[in-house]
Scaffold this motif. Structure first.
Motif, mmCIF file in Angstrom:
data_model
loop_
_atom_site.group_PDB
_atom_site.id
_atom_site.type_symbol
_atom_site.label_atom_id
_atom_site.label_comp_id
_atom_site.label_asym_id
_atom_site.label_seq_id
_atom_site.Cartn_x
_atom_site.Cartn_y
_atom_site.Cartn_z
ATOM 1 N N SER A 2 0.813 -1.211 0.000
ATOM 2 C CA SER A 2 0.000 0.000 0.000
ATOM 3 C C SER A 2 0.849 1.265 0.000
ATOM 4 O O SER A 2 1.900 1.316 0.650
ATOM 5 C CB SER A 2 -0.907 0.016 1.231
ATOM 6 N N GLU A 41 -2.299 3.988 3.238
ATOM 7 C CA GLU A 41 -2.131 3.838 4.683
ATOM 8 C C GLU A 41 -1.422 5.074 5.236
ATOM 9 O O GLU A 41 -0.728 5.785 4.515
ATOM 10 C CB GLU A 41 -1.338 2.569 4.989
ATOM 11 N N ARG A 75 -6.491 2.680 9.374
ATOM 12 C CA ARG A 75 -5.456 2.819 8.355
ATOM 13 C C ARG A 75 -4.208 3.519 8.892
ATOM 14 O O ARG A 75 -3.227 3.690 8.164
ATOM 15 C CB ARG A 75 -6.017 3.577 7.149
#
Length: 324
Positions: A2, A41, A75
Motif C-alpha cells: 500500500s 495507509e 489505516r
C-alpha cells in the motif's frame, strides 16, 4: 504494498498556532478525501507522536488513532522514529530532519519501491524540490483550496507503476583490514576511508551497518569518541546501526550451521530485525572464515593492505550492476 501518507498535525489539520477548541478542525476534510483512496495507509509524522514515544510505537499508534474516525483510524499503521536532539549528543543537526524520519520508517517497514507522500507545513524540513511533499500554509491549515493538489498527489502514489526492481542495499563494514591494514601504526588508521566514502557518495541508496569489533568498545552515536565520528558528516548520517554480538543470539532461530560463521550470522540477524523488506546486502571484510564458504554477499579484502584501488573499482562495479 500500500502507498504511504506521512501526516503532520500542527499547521495541517489545524492552523498553527490555534486555540485548543480548534485542534484538528480540518481533519474531517482530509478524511473525506482519503475515503476516495482506500489503499493509502497513514503514518503519523507529527510531533504529537512524541507524547507517547518513550512508551513504544504500539502505544503511540494506539493514541494517534483516537483522533480519527473509526474507518480512517484503522489505516493509521505507524509513527515515524524520532531523530532529534542530536546537538545534546555533540552531533550536528540533520539538514532535513522530517524527511530523514520518513525515510527511516520506510526502510524499516516497506520495500524500496513503495510509493509515498508527505502532508506538512514545513518545507525546510525536506530536501528542496521533493516530489513527495505537499506543503500546506500553516496559518490556515488544510483548506478546501488544497483539495485538488492533494488528490493529484494521492492519485500519483496509488496509480504510478511500481518498479519492483528498485531495492535498498545494506553495506556491512569492518574497520581493521578494510579501512586500514590489519596491522598498522595509529597514525595510519583509516587511511583507506576516503576512497570508500568517495564511492558511497555516488550510491546514496546504500546504508551502512558496522560489523567491526570496535562496536563492542565504542558507542555508535553519542557525545565524545564515537564510531560515527570516524567518517565525514554526509557518510556518518548513513550509518544506521551496528550488528548484534553473536554470543547473544539464539542459534535455533537461524539456519542450521550459521552459528559457525559468526559475522555472517550477525549480519543476517541485523537484517531480520531492521530490514525485513530489503534483503540485499554486501559485506566488506578481511576475514572470509567468518562467513559461509563462497558467500555471494561477501567482498573479501586483503588484510595486509585494506581497501585499496582495485577493491574500489570492484565495489563500484558491484554497486553499479545492482542499481542499474
Amino acid at each position: 504494498m500500500s502507498p504511504i501518507l506521512f501526516l503532520d498535525f500542527d499547521g495541517v489539520l489545524h492552523p498553527e498556532p490555534c486555540l485548543a477548541d480548534k485542534a484538528l478542525s480540518q481533519l474531517p476534510l482530509v478524511e473525506a478525501i482519503l475515503r476516495d483512496f482506500p489503499s493509502v495507509e497513514i503514518v503519523i509524522s507529527s510531533a504529537w507522536r512524541l507524547d507517547w514515544w518513550n512508551e513504544g510505537e504500539a502505544v503511540a499508534v494506539s493514541n494517534m488513532r483516537q483522533h480519527f474516525s473509526p474507518d480512517i483510524a484503522s489505516r493509521v499503521i505507524g509513527v515515524t522514529p524520532f531523530l532529534g536532539r542530536r546537538e545534546s549528543r555533540g552531533l550536528a543537526p540533520l539538514p532535513y530532519p522530517r524527511e530523514a524520519e520518513c525515510l527511516k520508517w520506510l526502510k524499516s517497514n516497506r520495500p524500496a519501491w513503495t510509493p509515498w507522500m508527505v502532508l506538512d507545513d514545513r518545507a525546510w524540513w525536506f530536501s528542496p524540490g521533493s516530489v513527495n511533499l505537499m506543503v500546506v500554509n500553516r496559518d490556515d491549515g488544510f483548506m478546501p483550496s488544497d483539495e485538488d493538489v492533494f488528490r493529484q498527489h494521492l492519485t500519483r502514489i496509488t496509480r504510478q507503476p511500481m518498479d519492483t526492481r528498485k531495492e535498498y542495499m545494506t553495506l556491512f563494514l569492518d574497520f581493521d583490514g578494510v579501512l586500514h591494514p590489519d596491522v598498522c601504526h595509529r597514525e595510519s588508521r583509516f587511511c583507506n576511508r576516503d576512497r570508500l566514502q568517495k564511492i558511497l557518495r555516488d550510491f546514496p541508496e546504500v546504508d551502512i551497518v558496522l560489523t567491526t569489533t570496535w562496536r563492542l568498545r565504542f558507542p555508535l552515536d553519542s557525545a565524545g569518541d564515537t564510531l560515527k565520528h570516524y567518517f565525514s558528516y554526509d557518510i556518518s548520517e548513513r550509518i544506521v546501526g551496528v550488528t548484534p554480538d553473536s554470543r547473544n543470539l539464539d542459534p535455533r532461530q537461524f539456519p542450521d550451521g550459521l552459528e559457525l560463521y559468526p559475522r555472517e550470522w550477525e549480519c543476517i540477524a541485523w537484517l531480520r530485525a531492521n530490514r525485513p523488506y530489503s534483503p540485499h546486502w554486501l559485506a566488506l571484510d578481511d576475514k572470509a572464515y567468518l562467513f559461509r564458504p563462497f558467500c555471494k554477499n561477501l567482498m573479501t579484502i586483503n588484510p595486509a593492505t585494506g581497501f585499496v584501488g582495485p577493491d574500489g573499482r570492484r565495489l563500484r562495479e558491484l554497486l553499479r550492476k545492482h542499481f542499474q
